[in-house]
Design a protein around this motif. Structure first.
Motif, PDB file in Angstrom:
ATOM      1  N   ARG A 354       0.842  -0.950  -0.108  1.00 32.35           N
ATOM      2  CA  ARG A 354      -0.041   0.030  -0.011  1.00 32.35           C
ATOM      3  C   ARG A 354       0.809   1.192  -0.009  1.00 32.35           C
ATOM      4  NH1 ARG A 354      -4.335  -0.307   4.490  1.00 32.35           N
ATOM      5  NH2 ARG A 354      -4.911   1.706   3.570  1.00 32.35           N
ATOM      6  N   VAL A 355       1.879   1.215   0.698  1.00 26.45           N
ATOM      7  CA  VAL A 355       2.802   2.224   0.849  1.00 26.45           C
ATOM      8  C   VAL A 355       3.460   2.590  -0.508  1.00 26.45           C
ATOM      9  CG1 VAL A 355       5.146   3.206   1.663  1.00 26.45           C
ATOM     10  CG2 VAL A 355       3.433   2.264   3.271  1.00 26.45           C
ATOM     11  N   ASP A 356       3.879   1.753  -1.330  1.00 21.06           N
ATOM     12  CA  ASP A 356       4.444   1.581  -2.550  1.00 21.06           C
ATOM     13  C   ASP A 356       3.633   1.941  -3.471  1.00 21.06           C
ATOM     14  OD1 ASP A 356       6.697   0.648  -1.613  1.00 21.06           O
ATOM     15  OD2 ASP A 356       6.580  -1.578  -2.373  1.00 21.06           O
ATOM     16  N   GLN A 357       2.224   1.717  -3.475  1.00 22.87           N
ATOM     17  CA  GLN A 357       1.089   2.242  -4.382  1.00 22.87           C
ATOM     18  C   GLN A 357       0.987   3.601  -4.219  1.00 22.87           C
ATOM     19  OE1 GLN A 357      -3.248   1.303  -4.200  1.00 22.87           O
ATOM     20  NE2 GLN A 357      -2.685  -0.171  -5.846  1.00 22.87           N
ATOM     21  N   LEU A 358       0.838   4.157  -2.625  1.00 25.78           N
ATOM     22  CA  LEU A 358       0.668   5.415  -2.702  1.00 25.78           C
ATOM     23  C   LEU A 358       1.846   6.281  -2.964  1.00 25.78           C
ATOM     24  CD1 LEU A 358      -0.973   5.209   0.962  1.00 25.78           C
ATOM     25  CD2 LEU A 358      -2.196   6.044  -1.354  1.00 25.78           C
ATOM     26  N   THR A 359       3.236   5.747  -2.636  1.00 21.63           N
ATOM     27  CA  THR A 359       4.350   6.775  -3.286  1.00 21.63           C
ATOM     28  C   THR A 359       4.037   6.842  -4.807  1.00 21.63           C
ATOM     29  OG1 THR A 359       5.526   5.407  -1.723  1.00 21.63           O
ATOM     30  CG2 THR A 359       6.817   6.499  -3.424  1.00 21.63           C
ATOM     31  N   LEU A 360       3.518   5.652  -5.604  1.00 22.78           N
ATOM     32  CA  LEU A 360       3.523   6.086  -6.976  1.00 22.78           C
ATOM     33  C   LEU A 360       2.313   7.399  -7.356  1.00 22.78           C
ATOM     34  CD1 LEU A 360       3.892   2.439  -8.268  1.00 22.78           C
ATOM     35  CD2 LEU A 360       5.520   4.377  -8.457  1.00 22.78           C
ATOM     36  N   VAL A 361       1.153   6.952  -6.433  1.00 24.72           N
ATOM     37  CA  VAL A 361       0.089   7.977  -6.635  1.00 24.72           C
ATOM     38  C   VAL A 361       0.390   9.437  -6.423  1.00 24.72           C
ATOM     39  CG1 VAL A 361      -2.086   8.320  -5.901  1.00 24.72           C
ATOM     40  CG2 VAL A 361      -1.832   6.175  -6.343  1.00 24.72           C
ATOM     41  N   ALA A 362       1.066   9.442  -5.243  1.00 29.56           N
ATOM     42  CA  ALA A 362       1.433  10.763  -4.872  1.00 29.56           C
ATOM     43  C   ALA A 362       2.507  11.401  -5.776  1.00 29.56           C
ATOM     44  CB  ALA A 362       2.210  10.822  -3.460  1.00 29.56           C
ATOM     45  N   SER A 363       3.368  10.611  -6.464  1.00 26.67           N
ATOM     46  CA  SER A 363       4.568  11.137  -7.556  1.00 26.67           C
ATOM     47  C   SER A 363       3.703  11.489  -8.609  1.00 26.67           C
ATOM     48  CB  SER A 363       5.421   9.997  -7.910  1.00 26.67           C
ATOM     49  OG  SER A 363       6.180   9.647  -6.571  1.00 26.67           O
ATOM     50  N   ILE A 364       2.922  10.807  -9.100  1.00 22.71           N
ATOM     51  CA  ILE A 364       1.975  11.109 -10.227  1.00 22.71           C
ATOM     52  C   ILE A 364       1.063  12.314 -10.186  1.00 22.71           C
ATOM     53  CG2 ILE A 364       0.214  10.294 -11.927  1.00 22.71           C
ATOM     54  CD1 ILE A 364       0.971   7.233 -11.326  1.00 22.71           C
ATOM     55  N   LEU A 365       0.600  12.500  -9.100  1.00 26.74           N
ATOM     56  CA  LEU A 365      -0.183  13.556  -8.552  1.00 26.74           C
ATOM     57  C   LEU A 365       0.803  14.908  -8.770  1.00 26.74           C
ATOM     58  CD1 LEU A 365      -2.548  12.490  -6.144  1.00 26.74           C
ATOM     59  CD2 LEU A 365      -3.021  13.394  -8.441  1.00 26.74           C
ATOM     60  N   LEU A 366       1.926  14.646  -7.972  1.00 23.01           N
ATOM     61  CA  LEU A 366       2.941  15.899  -7.967  1.00 23.01           C
ATOM     62  C   LEU A 366       3.469  16.399  -9.578  1.00 23.01           C
ATOM     63  CD1 LEU A 366       4.418  17.919  -6.416  1.00 23.01           C
ATOM     64  CD2 LEU A 366       6.192  16.076  -6.114  1.00 23.01           C
ATOM     65  N   VAL A 367       3.582  15.188 -10.312  1.00 27.21           N
ATOM     66  CA  VAL A 367       4.022  15.585 -11.775  1.00 27.21           C
ATOM     67  C   VAL A 367       2.857  16.209 -12.521  1.00 27.21           C
ATOM     68  CG1 VAL A 367       4.624  14.554 -13.967  1.00 27.21           C
ATOM     69  CG2 VAL A 367       5.719  13.746 -11.932  1.00 27.21           C
ATOM     70  N   THR A 368       1.716  15.672 -12.420  1.00 25.38           N
ATOM     71  CA  THR A 368       0.656  16.186 -13.044  1.00 25.38           C
ATOM     72  C   THR A 368       0.330  17.740 -12.672  1.00 25.38           C
ATOM     73  OG1 THR A 368      -0.638  14.119 -13.215  1.00 25.38           O
ATOM     74  CG2 THR A 368      -1.951  16.031 -13.472  1.00 25.38           C
ATOM     75  N   SER A 369       0.309  18.050 -11.098  1.00 31.41           N
ATOM     76  CA  SER A 369       0.369  19.461 -10.712  1.00 31.41           C
ATOM     77  C   SER A 369       1.425  20.325 -11.398  1.00 31.41           C
ATOM     78  CB  SER A 369       0.477  19.269  -9.240  1.00 31.41           C
ATOM     79  OG  SER A 369       0.620  20.651  -8.723  1.00 31.41           O
ATOM     80  N   ASN A 370       2.678  19.680 -11.629  1.00 28.74           N
ATOM     81  CA  ASN A 370       3.754  20.814 -12.171  1.00 28.74           C
ATOM     82  C   ASN A 370       3.477  20.937 -13.485  1.00 28.74           C
ATOM     83  OD1 ASN A 370       4.910  20.722  -9.541  1.00 28.74           O
ATOM     84  ND2 ASN A 370       6.469  19.031  -9.965  1.00 28.74           N
ATOM     85  N   THR A 371       3.077  19.983 -14.282  1.00 29.17           N
ATOM     86  CA  THR A 371       2.699  20.202 -15.695  1.00 29.17           C
ATOM     87  C   THR A 371       1.564  20.657 -16.235  1.00 29.17           C
ATOM     88  OG1 THR A 371       3.809  18.060 -15.968  1.00 29.17           O
ATOM     89  CG2 THR A 371       2.689  18.946 -17.891  1.00 29.17           C
ATOM     90  N   ALA A 372       0.230  20.559 -15.528  1.00 25.93           N
ATOM     91  CA  ALA A 372      -0.697  21.062 -15.890  1.00 25.93           C
ATOM     92  C   ALA A 372      -1.263  22.364 -15.211  1.00 25.93           C
ATOM     93  CB  ALA A 372      -2.035  20.219 -15.697  1.00 25.93           C
ATOM     94  N   GLY A 373      -0.308  22.446 -13.944  1.00 28.66           N
ATOM     95  CA  GLY A 373      -0.659  23.788 -13.272  1.00 28.66           C
ATOM     96  C   GLY A 373      -1.400  23.419 -12.006  1.00 28.66           C
ATOM     97  N   ALA A 374      -0.990  24.067 -10.679  1.00 25.99           N
ATOM     98  CA  ALA A 374      -1.876  23.917  -9.506  1.00 25.99           C
ATOM     99  C   ALA A 374      -3.067  24.046  -9.442  1.00 25.99           C
ATOM    100  CB  ALA A 374      -1.147  24.657  -8.565  1.00 25.99           C
ATOM    101  N   ALA A 375      -3.656  25.030 -10.358  1.00 27.83           N
ATOM    102  CA  ALA A 375      -5.060  25.245 -10.486  1.00 27.83           C
ATOM    103  C   ALA A 375      -5.963  24.000 -10.650  1.00 27.83           C
ATOM    104  CB  ALA A 375      -5.347  26.493 -11.469  1.00 27.83           C
ATOM    105  N   ILE A 376      -5.687  23.256 -11.720  1.00 29.29           N
ATOM    106  CA  ILE A 376      -6.413  22.425 -12.007  1.00 29.29           C
ATOM    107  C   ILE A 376      -6.337  21.148 -10.961  1.00 29.29           C
ATOM    108  CG2 ILE A 376      -4.543  21.049 -13.401  1.00 29.29           C
ATOM    109  CD1 ILE A 376      -6.698  20.058 -15.183  1.00 29.29           C
ATOM    110  N   CYS A 377      -5.492  20.905 -10.311  1.00 29.55           N
ATOM    111  CA  CYS A 377      -5.289  20.082  -9.174  1.00 29.55           C
ATOM    112  C   CYS A 377      -6.331  20.447  -7.971  1.00 29.55           C
ATOM    113  CB  CYS A 377      -3.949  19.869  -8.744  1.00 29.55           C
ATOM    114  SG  CYS A 377      -2.879  19.050  -9.703  1.00 29.55           S
TER     115      CYS A 377
END
Length: 530
Positions: A354-377
Motif C-alpha cells: 500500500r505504501v509503494d502504491q501511494l508513493t506512485l500515486v503521490a508522485s504522479i499527482l505531483l508531476v501532473t500538478s507541475n505540468t498542468a498547473g496547480a489550479a487544475i489540481c
C-alpha cells in the motif's frame, strides 16, 4: 440471546483455550489470517528445523516458560552446543508456535474468526469423506430398520450430542445443564433401548428445541429446517452439522466479547510460547539480531559525532523504530526475515504494498500538478478522480510497472484535457503532453528524484506514528506533496503503530538484550538510556 448472558464469566485465558479447542477438534480453520510459514533458511539444518516448525498451524495449547533468554553476542555461536532434536520435541515446539500464532491473530486481526471450510469439489479428501459418512449413516439406518430396532449406534450418537450441547453452555446455565442431564440420561436411555421402549424421535425433538435455545440468531433458519425433518437418520445427520456450526459461533462470539481484555494476556502468552521455542532452538534469534544490527549501523551513520570526535549517542528506541521502518522496504523474496516479526510478516507486506502504491500515486499527482498547473489540481473532484484511475490501474503491481504507467499517463492526459476547457483553461500542448507522459514514465526509474523524495517523506511521516502509544492522537505535521493521500497514510500509520506496539510489548525484553550487546560492543556508537 442466551449466549450473551454471563459471557464475562470466561477469563481471557479460557477464551484462548476455547478457540484453540475448536481449531483442534473441528474441520474448521482460521479465516482471514496471515500465513507465517516462510521461515526456512538455506544451508544450515537449524534454520530448516526452525522453518518447518513455523509452518505448522494446527495444534493445541501448551505450557511455556517466561524467563528471558541469555542472548549471544552477534557473530558468535551460542554457548549451548548443537544437539539432536527428537521428533517429540519438534512436534511439541510446532504446537507451541501454532498456538502462539493463533493467540496473536485473535488480538491483532480484527477480522479473525473460525469458519467451516469444505474440501474442494471432486477432491480425494471430499470423496473419501463422503464415502465414509455414507457408510456410517447407512449402518445406522440398517440398525434402526431391524426388528426389533438396534440402538447401539444411536445411543453413541446421543452421547456425542449431549456432550456437544454441554460445551455450548455458559457457567450460569445451571437450569439448562440440569435439563439436558435429565432428558439425555444415558443410563435410562440404555435401559429403554433394552426393553424396546426408546422414543428416539422424542429425544431428537428435545435436542432440536435445546439447540434453538442456545443457537445464535443467524442459525434460526437452520433450526427451522431441522424441525421440518421427520426421517430420523437425516435428522441426526443435520443435527451434527448444525452443532458444528454452533460451536464455531460460540467460539467467535466469546472471542469477540472478550477481545478488549485479551491483549495483556496475549502478550504474556506469546512471550511464553516464544521462550519455549527459544529454549529448544537457541539460534532462533539469528535473523532478528542481524536485522537490529543493520538498523544500529544505519542509525549510527545518520547521527553526527559529538564534540571531540566522541562516538555518537544512539538511542535504542530510535534503533528499534528504524528497524521497524526498514520492514516496509523489505525484499519479499528473501528468507532472512526477523523471527520476532514472522507472525506479522504478511500484514507488514500488505502495508508495504500500500505504501509503494501511494508513493506512485503521490508522485504522479505531483508531476501532473507541475505540468498542468496547480489550479487544475485544486478543482473539485480532480484529485480524487486521478487517485481512483491511478489506483485502479496500479492495483496489480505484479504486472510490468512501465506498461501500467503508460496506461496511467494516457488516462490522466485525457482527464486533464477534458477538464481544462470546461474551466476556461487551454488544453495541454503537444510539448506539455510529452513532458507529462515522459515524467510519469520516468517514475519507474530507481533513481527518480520525485519518487525518492515522496518515498522519503512518506516514511518520515509514518515513522512519527511509532512514537505515540495511541496513534489516534498523533498530530505531527504532514510533509509537502502528501496532502492528497493523507487519509490513506493516516490509516496505514495507525495500523503500523498498533502492530509494532504489540510486537514491542511481547518481544521488548529480547530486543533489549540484543541492543545492549550491539550498542555496548560497537566502538562506533554510544548508548542512550532512552
Amino acid at each position: 440471546g442466551t449466549q450473551c448472558k454471563h459471557s464475562s464469566e470466561r477469563s481471557p485465558r479460557l477464551i484462548i483455550q476455547l478457540v484453540l479447542e475448536v481449531g483442534r477438534n473441528s474441520p474448521d480453520k482460521m479465516h482471514n489470517s496471515e500465513d507465517t510459514s516462510d521461515t526456512s533458511g538455506k544451508g544450515q539444518k537449524d534454520r530448516e528445523d526452525r522453518g518447518s516448525l513455523l509452518d505448522d498451524t494446527k495444534s493445541s495449547v501448551g505450557s511455556g516458560n517466561t524467563n528471558m533468554p541469555g542472548l549471544c553476542r552477534p557473530g558468535l555461536s551460542c554457548s549451548s552446543p548443537p544437539r539432536i532434536i527428537s521428533v517429540t520435541e519438534v512436534l511439541e515446539t510446532a504446537r507451541d508456535v501454532s498456538n502462539m500464532t493463533i493467540a496473536h491473530e485473535i488480538v491483532m486481526n480484527s477480522n479473525f474468526q473460525f469458519q467451516k471450510v469444505e474440501s474442494p469439489q471432486n477432491s480425494l479428501e471430499r470423496r473419501v469423506k463422503e464415502i465414509v459418512h455414507k457408510a456410517f449413516w447407512d449402518s445406522l439406518q440398517a440398525q434402526l430398520n431391524e426388528t426389533p430396532p438396534q440402538y447401539s449406534q444411536a445411543i453413541k450418537l446421543l452421547q456425542e450430542v449431549k456432550e456437544s450441547l454441554l460445551t455450548l453452555l455458559l457457567p450460569g446455565h445451571t437450569r439448562l445443564r440440569a435439563q439436558i442431564g435429565e432428558v439425555l440420561d444415558m443410563e435410562l436411555i440404555e435401559q429403554q433401548a433394552e426393553h424396546d421402549a426408546l422414543d428416539i424421535q422424542q429425544l431428537a425433538s428435545f435436542i432440536v428445541g435445546m439447540m434453538g435455545t442456545l443457537c445464535a440468531p443467524v442459525r434460526d433458519a437452520e433450526i427451522k429446517k431441522l424441525k421440518g425433518l421427520t426421517e430420523i437418520v437425516s435428522l441426526f445427520r443435520e443435527i451434527f452439522r448444525v452443532l458444528d456450526l454452533m460451536k464455531i459461533d460460540m467460539a467467535n462470539f466469546t472471542m469477540k466479547a472478550l477481545k478488549p481484555h485479551l491483549q495483556q494476556e496475549s502478550i504474556q502468552y506469546e512471550r511464553s510460547k516464544f521462550q519455549t521455542f527459544l529454549n529448544k532452538q537457541p539460534n532462533a534469534l539469528e535473523y532478528t539480531t542481524a536485522w537490529l544490527k543493520a538498523a544500529t549501523e544505519e542509525t549510527a551513520n545518520s547521527v553526527s559525532p559529538t564534540r571531540g570526535n566522541c562516538p555518537a549517542v544512539v538511542s535504542p528506541t530510535v534503533v528499534l523504530n528504524q528497524g521497524f521502518m526498514n520492514l516496509l522496504k523489505w525484499d519479499q523474496d528473501t528468507d532472512n526475515y526477523p523471527e520476532t516479526m514472522l507472525m506479522d510478516r504478511s500484514r507488514l507486506q500488505e502495508l508495504k504494498q500500500r505504501v509503494d502504491q501511494l508513493t506512485l500515486v503521490a508522485s504522479i499527482l505531483l508531476v501532473t500538478s507541475n505540468t498542468a498547473g496547480a489550479a487544475i489540481c485544486g478543482l473539485p473532484g480532480f484529485v480524487d478522480k486521478v487517485k481512483q484511475v491511478t489506483c485502479a490501474l496500479l492495483d496489480g503491481l505484479n504486472y510490468k510497472l512501465e506498461e501500467i504507467l503508460v496506461a496511467v499517463s494516457d488516462q490522466i492526459h485525457r482527464e486533464v484535457n477534458k477538464l481544462l476547457p470546461e474551466h476556461g483553461y487551454t488544453p495541454l500542448t503537444s510539448e506539455q503532453e510529452a513532458i507529462l507522459k515522459g515524467q510519469i514514465g520516468s517514475i519507474t526509474q530507481r533513481g527518480n528524484v520525485i519518487r525518492n523524495l515522496i518515498g522519503e517523506r512518506i516514511h518520515s511521516y509514518l515513522k512519527g506514528f511509532l512514537n505515540f502509544p495511541s496513534p489516534q492522537k498523533c498530530l505531527h505535521d504532514l510533509p509537502g506533496g502528501l496532502a492528497p493521500i493523507q487519509a490513506e497514510l493516516r490509516e496505514i500509520g495507525c495500523t503500523l503503530s498498533r502492530v509494532l506496539h504489540h510486537n514491542r510489548m511481547v518481544f521488548g525484553p529480547y530486543y533489549s538484550g540484543i541492543l545492549v550487546k550491539l550498542l555496548f560492543m560497537d566502538s562506533d556508537a554510544g548508548m542512550d538510556s532512552r
